[in-house]
Design a protein around this motif. Sequence first.
Motif, PDB file in Angstrom:
ATOM      1  N   GLN A 227      28.318  24.319  43.765  1.00 51.89           N
ATOM      2  CA  GLN A 227      28.516  23.116  43.390  1.00 51.89           C
ATOM      3  C   GLN A 227      26.988  24.046  41.503  1.00 51.89           C
ATOM      4  OE1 GLN A 227      25.104  20.750  44.778  1.00 51.89           O
ATOM      5  NE2 GLN A 227      25.406  19.176  43.366  1.00 51.89           N
ATOM      6  N   PHE A 228      27.219  25.239  41.910  1.00 49.92           N
ATOM      7  CA  PHE A 228      26.626  25.460  41.163  1.00 49.92           C
ATOM      8  C   PHE A 228      27.107  26.702  40.360  1.00 49.92           C
ATOM      9  CE2 PHE A 228      23.254  23.247  43.125  1.00 49.92           C
ATOM     10  CZ  PHE A 228      22.611  22.310  42.049  1.00 49.92           C
ATOM     11  N   VAL A 229      28.903  27.483  40.518  1.00 49.77           N
ATOM     12  CA  VAL A 229      28.712  28.280  40.211  1.00 49.77           C
ATOM     13  C   VAL A 229      30.090  28.342  39.951  1.00 49.77           C
ATOM     14  CG1 VAL A 229      30.257  30.745  40.766  1.00 49.77           C
ATOM     15  CG2 VAL A 229      27.337  30.713  41.700  1.00 49.77           C
ATOM     16  N   SER A 273      37.650  25.136  44.442  1.00 46.32           N
ATOM     17  CA  SER A 273      36.828  23.978  44.187  1.00 46.32           C
ATOM     18  C   SER A 273      37.045  23.301  45.466  1.00 46.32           C
ATOM     19  CB  SER A 273      36.426  24.009  42.697  1.00 46.32           C
ATOM     20  OG  SER A 273      35.827  25.260  42.441  1.00 46.32           O
ATOM     21  N   LEU A 274      38.364  22.189  45.101  1.00 44.26           N
ATOM     22  CA  LEU A 274      38.473  21.076  45.634  1.00 44.26           C
ATOM     23  C   LEU A 274      38.419  20.938  47.165  1.00 44.26           C
ATOM     24  CD1 LEU A 274      41.162  18.968  43.648  1.00 44.26           C
ATOM     25  CD2 LEU A 274      38.872  18.234  44.152  1.00 44.26           C
ATOM     26  N   LEU A 275      39.455  21.887  47.813  1.00 45.18           N
ATOM     27  CA  LEU A 275      39.345  22.689  48.847  1.00 45.18           C
ATOM     28  C   LEU A 275      38.046  22.626  50.173  1.00 45.18           C
ATOM     29  CD1 LEU A 275      42.168  24.554  49.087  1.00 45.18           C
ATOM     30  CD2 LEU A 275      42.177  22.529  50.040  1.00 45.18           C
ATOM     31  N   LEU A 276      36.641  23.434  48.845  1.00 40.74           N
ATOM     32  CA  LEU A 276      35.896  23.788  49.401  1.00 40.74           C
ATOM     33  C   LEU A 276      34.352  22.338  49.207  1.00 40.74           C
ATOM     34  CD1 LEU A 276      34.744  27.268  47.324  1.00 40.74           C
ATOM     35  CD2 LEU A 276      35.433  26.755  50.114  1.00 40.74           C
ATOM     36  N   ILE A 277      34.610  21.356  48.527  1.00 43.06           N
ATOM     37  CA  ILE A 277      33.762  20.523  48.908  1.00 43.06           C
ATOM     38  C   ILE A 277      33.853  19.224  49.585  1.00 43.06           C
ATOM     39  CG2 ILE A 277      33.087  20.880  46.513  1.00 43.06           C
ATOM     40  CD1 ILE A 277      34.702  18.950  45.021  1.00 43.06           C
ATOM     41  N   HIS A 278      35.626  19.391  50.114  1.00 47.15           N
ATOM     42  CA  HIS A 278      36.727  18.679  50.425  1.00 47.15           C
ATOM     43  C   HIS A 278      35.691  17.617  51.392  1.00 47.15           C
ATOM     44  CE1 HIS A 278      39.975  16.553  52.290  1.00 47.15           C
ATOM     45  NE2 HIS A 278      39.924  15.936  53.605  1.00 47.15           N
ATOM     46  N   PRO A 279      34.520  18.321  52.268  1.00 39.78           N
ATOM     47  CA  PRO A 279      33.982  17.001  53.910  1.00 39.78           C
ATOM     48  C   PRO A 279      33.393  16.499  53.064  1.00 39.78           C
ATOM     49  CG  PRO A 279      34.631  19.611  54.157  1.00 39.78           C
ATOM     50  CD  PRO A 279      34.803  19.099  52.790  1.00 39.78           C
ATOM     51  N   ILE A 280      32.686  16.723  52.599  1.00 38.23           N
ATOM     52  CA  ILE A 280      30.996  15.804  51.165  1.00 38.23           C
ATOM     53  C   ILE A 280      31.351  15.391  50.145  1.00 38.23           C
ATOM     54  CG2 ILE A 280      30.367  17.808  52.657  1.00 38.23           C
ATOM     55  CD1 ILE A 280      29.195  19.254  49.848  1.00 38.23           C
ATOM     56  N   ARG A 281      32.403  15.238  49.918  1.00 36.03           N
ATOM     57  CA  ARG A 281      32.752  14.646  48.560  1.00 36.03           C
ATOM     58  C   ARG A 281      32.437  13.445  47.804  1.00 36.03           C
ATOM     59  NH1 ARG A 281      37.375  15.154  51.029  1.00 36.03           N
ATOM     60  NH2 ARG A 281      39.414  13.200  50.604  1.00 36.03           N
ATOM     61  N   PHE A 282      32.606  12.501  49.721  1.00 37.58           N
ATOM     62  CA  PHE A 282      32.006  11.461  49.329  1.00 37.58           C
ATOM     63  C   PHE A 282      30.559  11.044  49.686  1.00 37.58           C
ATOM     64  CE2 PHE A 282      36.936  10.969  49.359  1.00 37.58           C
ATOM     65  CZ  PHE A 282      37.099  10.396  48.418  1.00 37.58           C
ATOM     66  N   GLU A 283      29.894  12.135  50.130  1.00 39.19           N
ATOM     67  CA  GLU A 283      28.373  11.440  50.755  1.00 39.19           C
ATOM     68  C   GLU A 283      27.127  11.711  49.928  1.00 39.19           C
ATOM     69  OE1 GLU A 283      27.559  15.163  52.885  1.00 39.19           O
ATOM     70  OE2 GLU A 283      28.645  15.035  54.179  1.00 39.19           O
ATOM     71  N   MET A 289      30.265  15.797  42.710  1.00 43.51           N
ATOM     72  CA  MET A 289      31.677  16.661  43.517  1.00 43.51           C
ATOM     73  C   MET A 289      32.959  15.024  43.294  1.00 43.51           C
ATOM     74  SD  MET A 289      29.736  18.888  46.467  1.00 43.51           S
ATOM     75  CE  MET A 289      28.483  20.546  45.716  1.00 43.51           C
ATOM     76  N   ARG A 290      32.097  14.025  43.073  1.00 40.19           N
ATOM     77  CA  ARG A 290      33.586  12.865  43.500  1.00 40.19           C
ATOM     78  C   ARG A 290      33.904  12.750  42.518  1.00 40.19           C
ATOM     79  NH1 ARG A 290      29.800   9.703  45.873  1.00 40.19           N
ATOM     80  NH2 ARG A 290      29.026   9.562  44.245  1.00 40.19           N
ATOM     81  N   THR A 291      33.491  12.692  41.568  1.00 37.75           N
ATOM     82  CA  THR A 291      33.780  12.787  39.991  1.00 37.75           C
ATOM     83  C   THR A 291      34.855  13.988  39.513  1.00 37.75           C
ATOM     84  OG1 THR A 291      31.721  11.535  39.431  1.00 37.75           O
ATOM     85  CG2 THR A 291      33.446  12.066  37.507  1.00 37.75           C
ATOM     86  N   PHE A 292      34.283  14.733  39.928  1.00 38.65           N
ATOM     87  CA  PHE A 292      35.125  15.989  39.757  1.00 38.65           C
ATOM     88  C   PHE A 292      36.693  15.557  40.469  1.00 38.65           C
ATOM     89  CE2 PHE A 292      36.826  19.904  41.079  1.00 38.65           C
ATOM     90  CZ  PHE A 292      37.256  21.260  39.722  1.00 38.65           C
TER      91      PHE A 292
END
Length: 615
Positions: A227-229, A273-283, A289-292
Motif C-alpha cells: 500500500q505504501f511502497v 501489486s495486484l497479486l499481492l492485494i488480491h485477497p483484501i482488495r474489496f475489504e 486498492m479497489r480503485t487500483f
Amino acid sequence: MGIFKNISLQQLWRGAVTTFLAYPLVLLSAFAGTAAAIFNSELSYDQRQEHLYLEKFMLVCALGLILFFTLELLVSKYKLRLHWQASLWLAGLVLLVLYFWLLPLELEQRHWLRFLMLALALHLAASYAMFLNRRDENAFWQFNKALFLRILTSALYSGVLFIGLVIAVLAMEELFSVDIDGAFYGQLWLFMVGVFNTWFFLAGVPTDVQELEHTHLYPKGLKVFTQFVLLPLVTLYLLILYAYFGKIIAQWAWPEGWVSVLVLCFSIAGILSLLLIHPIRFEEGNTWMRTFSRWFYRALFPLIILLALAIWRRVSEYGVTEERYVVMALALWLFITALYFLFSRQKNIKFIPITLSVVALLAAFGPFSAFQVSEWSQVNRLEKLLQESKVLVNGQIQRQHPPVSGEVEEEVSSITDYLARTHGFEALQPWFAIDLEDSLAAATDSLGNRWQKSFATRDKVLDLMGLEYNSGQRDMGRQHFYFSTQHSGSGNAVQDIRGYAYAVQYSYRTFERHEEQREFQLGAVPMIVSLEKEGSVLYFKFEQETLTLDLLPLIKKLQKKQHELVSPADMTLTVEGKQVKVKLALDELNGVEETKEGNYRVQSIEASIYVQLQE
C-alpha cells in the motif's frame, strides 16, 4: 535470547534431515551445482577453457533444482507412491541428461537466453503445479505468498550469516595471523547462496492444499509494503509514462526505444501489486486498492500501444533479434492478459503464471521460437540488402559486383557479425557455389577461442561476398582493431628460439580484470611485464634495466593489411638493452583506436616472450 529458548541443535538437525528427505534431488542438485561453481572459481582463464563442461553442468544443476522441486510438489499433492515418485525422478533425470547432451561445449548467448526462458517457465510452473484443475484460488494465493515471504526470509538469513562469517574470518586473520586465501570469501558466498539458502527455503514450503484453502492470514507487513511502497511507485511510473505518451502525440514523433523497458517495469510492478492485494482488495477501508485493481488493466492499454510502437520501429529498421522478440512476446502477453481480466467473468489469477510459462516455453523451443524467428528475420534482411546492391543475383553471390555504399556495407557487416555470434551461416549455403561449412572450418581449424572463431567466420563470409567488415565506428570516433596469427592458419607456427635462454607465455585482458603487471622468475632473476595504462607501451623490468616496447608502429602497420590476416613474422618484435634481449611473438593483439584524438589503447594480448640475459 528468548527467540532461541525453544530451539535446540537436535531440533535443527532433525529439521534439516526431514527437509533433505522431502527434497533429496533438489538438494543434491544444489550441492552438485555449488561444488562445480566453487571448483570453477579456483581455475584460471586458461584452465576454464579446458573445463568448459563446468558451465554446462552448472546450468543443468540450476534447472534440476527447480525441476525436481516442482516434481516433489506434485508428489506431495497427489500423495504418489514410491514407484511413481521414482518414475518422475527418472523422467526428470532423463530430461536433464538430454539437455546437457544437446548443449555445445562452448555456450553462446542464445544458450544462456534459452536457459533463462526455461528457468522462468519452471519457476512459474512451481507456483501452480499443485493447483491445476482446481478452483481453490485462495490456496494458490496463500501458497505463493508463503513462497514469496520465504524467499525474502532466506535471503535475509543468508546475507546476515554470510556477513557474520566474513567478519569472523577477518578477525581470525587479524588477531591470529591466519592466512586466508582471498578466493575463500567468494566461495563462501557461493555456498551460502547455493546450499544454505536453498535448504533454508525448502524447510518452510507449505504443501497441504486443504489447509492452505482454509487459511486467510494476510501479513500486515505485506499490506504496508504494497500500500505504501509498491502502489505509489507504480502510480509514479504511470504518471511518467502517460506524460511521455502525451508528449509523443503532441510532437507526432516515434517513441524512444528505452520506453519499452519502463513500460515493462511498470507492467510487472503493477501485476505484482495486484497479486499481492488480491485477497483484501474489496475489504472495507481499502478503497484505494479497489480503485487500483479496477483501473489498472484499463490504464495499461495505451501503454501497450506505446510499447508496440517502440518495438515496431526497431524491428522495421533492424529486423528481429532475440531481445526484440522477447519484448514483442511480452507486449502480446500483456495485451491478452489485460483483455482477460477486463472481459472474463472468472478473472482467475492463475491465468498469469500459466500463460506466462507457456509464452516462455514457446519462445525457447519450436519453429516460432525467439531463435528461429530472429534468424529468419536477419537472413531475409541480409538477402534484401545484397539483392539491392547486386551482390546477390538470381540467388547466387557475385564476388565481382558494383561498388557497395558504406552504409549498406555497415548493415551487411552488422548482420553477418550477428549471425556469426548467434546462429552460424548454414542458412546462407544456397547462395554460394562452394561448400560454406568446409570453407569456414578451414578458416577456424587452428582457433580455440569462440570469439576468434566468430571473427574469422564473419570475415571469411564477407570476403566470399567481395566485401570488408565495416563496423561504422570510425565515423563515430572509435575503431576497434584485432590482429591474430591464428586467423591466417599459422597460429601453431614454430618459433625460432636460438639465442634465447628463457621462454614464457604472457596473457593480458583488461576486461577480465587481470593484474596490470605480471612477474616471471627467470632462474634467479625476476622479470616484471606491464602494459602502459590506457596506452600501447609494454615494459619489461629487470634488476639490470627496464626495456620498453611501443606497439603503436606495429598496430598502424597491421591496420593496412586487409581482413586482419597476418603471419607470425608480422607480429614478432625484438628489443635489446645493454644486458637483456627480449623477443615478443604476439599471437593476438586487440584494442581500440580513438580516431578523433589519435590515441590507441591495447585491451588484450596473447604472446610468447623469449629472454636472453647477457653475462
